[in-house]
Design an enzyme around this catalytic site. Structure first.
Site, PDB file in Angstrom:
ATOM      1  N   ARG A  92      -5.617  12.284  10.451  1.00  0.00           N
ATOM      2  CA  ARG A  92      -5.010  11.727  11.663  1.00  0.00           C
ATOM      3  C   ARG A  92      -3.497  11.836  11.716  1.00  0.00           C
ATOM      4  O   ARG A  92      -2.890  11.425  12.691  1.00  0.00           O
ATOM      5  CB  ARG A  92      -5.405  10.257  11.801  1.00  0.00           C
ATOM      6  CG  ARG A  92      -6.521  10.069  12.783  1.00  0.00           C
ATOM      7  CD  ARG A  92      -7.122   8.690  12.690  1.00  0.00           C
ATOM      8  NE  ARG A  92      -8.449   8.801  12.117  1.00  0.00           N
ATOM      9  CZ  ARG A  92      -9.134   7.778  11.631  1.00  0.00           C
ATOM     10  NH1 ARG A  92      -8.639   6.585  11.630  1.00  0.00           N
ATOM     11  NH2 ARG A  92     -10.322   7.973  11.149  1.00  0.00           N
ATOM     12  N   LYS A 143       0.834  -1.214   0.000  1.00  0.00           N
ATOM     13  CA  LYS A 143       0.000   0.000   0.000  1.00  0.00           C
ATOM     14  C   LYS A 143       0.862   1.256   0.000  1.00  0.00           C
ATOM     15  O   LYS A 143       0.387   2.334   0.362  1.00  0.00           O
ATOM     16  CB  LYS A 143      -0.914  -0.015   1.220  1.00  0.00           C
ATOM     17  CG  LYS A 143      -1.911  -1.164   1.210  1.00  0.00           C
ATOM     18  CD  LYS A 143      -2.695  -1.233   2.494  1.00  0.00           C
ATOM     19  CE  LYS A 143      -3.495  -2.519   2.560  1.00  0.00           C
ATOM     20  NZ  LYS A 143      -4.050  -2.749   3.898  1.00  0.00           N
ATOM     21  N   ARG A 167      -0.331 -21.285   9.512  1.00  0.00           N
ATOM     22  CA  ARG A 167      -1.049 -20.508  10.519  1.00  0.00           C
ATOM     23  C   ARG A 167      -2.315 -21.227  10.982  1.00  0.00           C
ATOM     24  O   ARG A 167      -3.394 -20.631  11.003  1.00  0.00           O
ATOM     25  CB  ARG A 167      -1.503 -19.171   9.920  1.00  0.00           C
ATOM     26  CG  ARG A 167      -0.403 -18.212   9.563  1.00  0.00           C
ATOM     27  CD  ARG A 167      -0.279 -17.240  10.697  1.00  0.00           C
ATOM     28  NE  ARG A 167       0.826 -16.348  10.615  1.00  0.00           N
ATOM     29  CZ  ARG A 167       2.075 -16.664  10.372  1.00  0.00           C
ATOM     30  NH1 ARG A 167       2.405 -17.892  10.079  1.00  0.00           N
ATOM     31  NH2 ARG A 167       3.019 -15.766  10.406  1.00  0.00           N
ATOM     32  N   HIS A 204      -6.189  20.339   7.149  1.00  0.00           N
ATOM     33  CA  HIS A 204      -5.574  19.013   7.188  1.00  0.00           C
ATOM     34  C   HIS A 204      -4.586  18.772   6.058  1.00  0.00           C
ATOM     35  O   HIS A 204      -4.190  17.647   5.790  1.00  0.00           O
ATOM     36  CB  HIS A 204      -6.667  17.938   7.190  1.00  0.00           C
ATOM     37  CG  HIS A 204      -7.629  18.093   8.320  1.00  0.00           C
ATOM     38  ND1 HIS A 204      -7.254  17.891   9.634  1.00  0.00           N
ATOM     39  CD2 HIS A 204      -8.916  18.497   8.365  1.00  0.00           C
ATOM     40  CE1 HIS A 204      -8.286  18.143  10.422  1.00  0.00           C
ATOM     41  NE2 HIS A 204      -9.309  18.513   9.682  1.00  0.00           N
ATOM     42  N   ARG A 208      -9.832  -4.767  15.611  1.00  0.00           N
ATOM     43  CA  ARG A 208     -10.589  -4.177  14.506  1.00  0.00           C
ATOM     44  C   ARG A 208     -12.009  -4.747  14.497  1.00  0.00           C
ATOM     45  O   ARG A 208     -12.233  -5.882  14.908  1.00  0.00           O
ATOM     46  CB  ARG A 208      -9.926  -4.515  13.164  1.00  0.00           C
ATOM     47  CG  ARG A 208      -8.450  -4.188  13.098  1.00  0.00           C
ATOM     48  CD  ARG A 208      -8.159  -2.721  13.230  1.00  0.00           C
ATOM     49  NE  ARG A 208      -8.745  -1.943  12.165  1.00  0.00           N
ATOM     50  CZ  ARG A 208      -8.176  -1.753  10.971  1.00  0.00           C
ATOM     51  NH1 ARG A 208      -7.022  -2.286  10.696  1.00  0.00           N
ATOM     52  NH2 ARG A 208      -8.769  -1.023  10.067  1.00  0.00           N
TER      53      ARG A 208
END
Length: 281
Positions: free
Chosen positions: A121, A54, A164, A102, A271
């Site tokens: 943020r 990302k 996992r 911002h 989350r």
DNA sequence: GGAAATGTTATTGT
DNA sequence: AACAATAACATTTC
């Protein structure tokens, strides 16, 4: 940040507009968000706009690169007379003349255009590093297999999940260091597509469920890219087209899915996870 | 007032 | 040491 499809769309929009251009000045209003030497990328042509996971990467002719991470609320806006491209988190507070409260970093381009970076943020960062070291500097956290790359195959997913067995499936597929690009929204949507509950342990998944999940991930990412790559409708390209993926979301921020079932919300790894207790087993 | 918000990242615990 | 769980980051909106 916007999630991966959104970053990809911003990348494409940006590549069309800024390759060949160069930066003449940078206003940094919040120093802690900028790492590296901003002067190192001035007055040198932009030769490529790439993406690792990302992270947006802008390469310059002098061998330097600018890495930008949007985190949860970053937004990059390209403005030139008659042409505006926006990508990132939508907020009401962003809907005002630029620069505003911002807007933390501003890039002035030679071709009378301006790039505004807004971040409510202030989680995001901009980082100047040499091009050859970019991947290395990002490190293992960003070395996951990109969900829209050819390397993301069913076999890869199966092998990864095998390592996992005891993790809840949603947390497993959100591990960025292995699978790059599946964020909170798309993970939930993909699981809905696959009809698998997000809190199932990985080892309880049958082969056909993993295959369905793989298809679900592909489907959701493709759909998002198709509908403007925006998980929210904040992206506007030169033609004024808006991204609208969330209109097609089945569970995220919904109270009911398209079949009319009540959506439940649970907490996973800090989350919120949305899912349908009727469809997802 | 409290909780939550599209994501890492640092710290603490096992 | 390696991994997993938790807090932190900063600000606004519901």
């Amino acid at each position: 940040m916007p999630e991966l499809p959104e970053v990809e769309i911003i990348r494409r929009g940006l590549a069309k507009r800024i390759i060949g251009d160069s930066i003449t000045a940078i206003d940094i209003k919040v120093p802690k968000m900028f790492r590296g030497d901003p002067k190192a990328i001035l007055h040198t042509p932009i030769i490529d706009v790439r993406r690792i996971a990302k992270v947006m990467i802008i390469d310059f002719a002098n061998g330097q690169s600018l890495l930008i991470h949007f985190k949860m609320t970053g937004q990059l806006i390209y403005v030139k007379a008659g042409d505006v491209a926006i990508g990132g988190h939508p907020e009401k507070v962003y809907e005002q003349p630029l620069p505003h409260k911002h807007t933390h970093i501003i890039y002035h381009l030679k071709d009378t255009a301006t790039l505004y970076y807004n971040d409510l943020r202030k989680f995001g960062w901009h980082w100047v590093v040499s091009t050859t070291k970019a991947a290395e500097m990002l490190g293992a956290e960003f070395a996951g297999v990109d969900v829209i790359s050819p390397g993301f195959t069913l076999t890869f997913l199966e092998n990864f999940l095998q390592s996992r067995p005891n993790r809840p499936i949603k947390e497993a597929i959100m591990e960025q260091r292995f699978i790059a690009g599946l964020g909170n929204i798309y993970a939930a949507e993909a699981l809905w597509q696959a009809k698998v509950r997000p809190d199932r342990k990985v080892k309880s998944l049958k082969d056909n469920e993993i295959a369905a999940l793989y298809k679900g991930i592909k489907h959701v990412i493709d759909l998002s890219l198709k509908y403007g790559g925006s998980s929210f409708n904040s992206y506007v390209d030169a033609a004024g087209k808006q991204g609208a993926f969330l209109k097609y979301a089945e569970v995220y921020k919904r109270s009911k899915d398209s079949l009319g079932h009540q959506i439940e919300r649970i907490k996973q790894g800090g989350r919120t996870t949305h899912f349908c207790p009727v469809c997802q087993k």
